[in-house]
Write an enzyme that holds these catalytic residues in place. Sequence first.
Site, PDB file in Angstrom:
ATOM      1  N   ASP A  65       0.917  -1.086  -0.121  1.00 11.37           N
ATOM      2  CA  ASP A  65       0.139  -0.053  -0.087  1.00 11.37           C
ATOM      3  C   ASP A  65       1.077   1.351  -0.124  1.00 11.37           C
ATOM      4  O   ASP A  65       2.012   1.288   0.319  1.00 11.37           O
ATOM      5  CB  ASP A  65      -0.937   0.110   1.213  1.00 11.37           C
ATOM      6  N   HIS A 209       3.888  -2.444   2.834  1.00 10.04           N
ATOM      7  CA  HIS A 209       3.789  -1.020   2.351  1.00 10.04           C
ATOM      8  C   HIS A 209       5.037  -0.861   1.649  1.00 10.04           C
ATOM      9  O   HIS A 209       6.155  -1.258   2.205  1.00 10.04           O
ATOM     10  CB  HIS A 209       3.790   0.117   3.657  1.00 10.04           C
TER      11      HIS A 209
HETATM   12 NI    NI Z   1      -2.472   3.035   3.588  1.00  9.63          NI
END
Ligand code: NI
Length: 253
Positions: A65, A209
């Site tokens: 992400d 991430h």
């Molecule tokens: Ni996020």
Amino acid sequence: MAEGAVGAPAVALADPLARGWLSGRGDAALAASLEPAPGAVPDAPAAPEPPGDCTGERCLALTFDDGPSPETTPRLLDILAEHQVRATFFVLGSQARAFPEILARQIAEGHEVANHSWSHPDLTSLSEDALREEVVRTNEAIEEVTGSSPTLLRPPYGATGPTVARVAADLEMVQAMWDVDTRDWEHHDPARTLAAVGDASAGSMILMHDIHATTVDAVEDVIMALRGEGFGFATVSSLLGDVTAGAAYRAAT
Ligand code: NI
């Protein structure tokens, strides 16, 4: 092709001293003959075939992400390509607009690109119009690069509710959550990211991430550990298969 042939002229040159006798056309021919023959140019390394999606019983999805980031995402893509792993990137529209070349690479290399809102707000705190704008603008930024509008929405913080579900359904999208949270953004510790994926099972969607170097540092070990457990890697859409618009999925069952 033999290395020694690299750059060999296509045809033997006439005595260079004879050049003065050549017509203009002859000069062009001479210049052309100085170009390496097409076959003598070392082939550019063939673009690797995008890896196939996992189709076995023990498939799961690696998800990343908040990117793309020019600082960290290209190195992650190198690692995924080296290990023939497909992943899913939940991008911010603002980042996608800033770094379209990274999105283009993600698509070219077989990954899925999906929507993580434009600016990472808690979508449940927004009016329906503002929420829709966050999602639609991001879909448009992605479609400009990839040629198709994403079908997955991951609400920032996992914050969702009836309005998010309705907007997602209107846009023929599903909500893609996760069942394994590495908390990589919090501890910045590759060893803890690796340990967290020990909780994965078939159908898992693993949250990481791609904007943290310490996450990228963990990914090769994550891949090896999961492969060692017999898992293969699929994009989220492939993993989920048939879905219901607007519904939220934490894993494939
Ligand atoms: Ni996020």
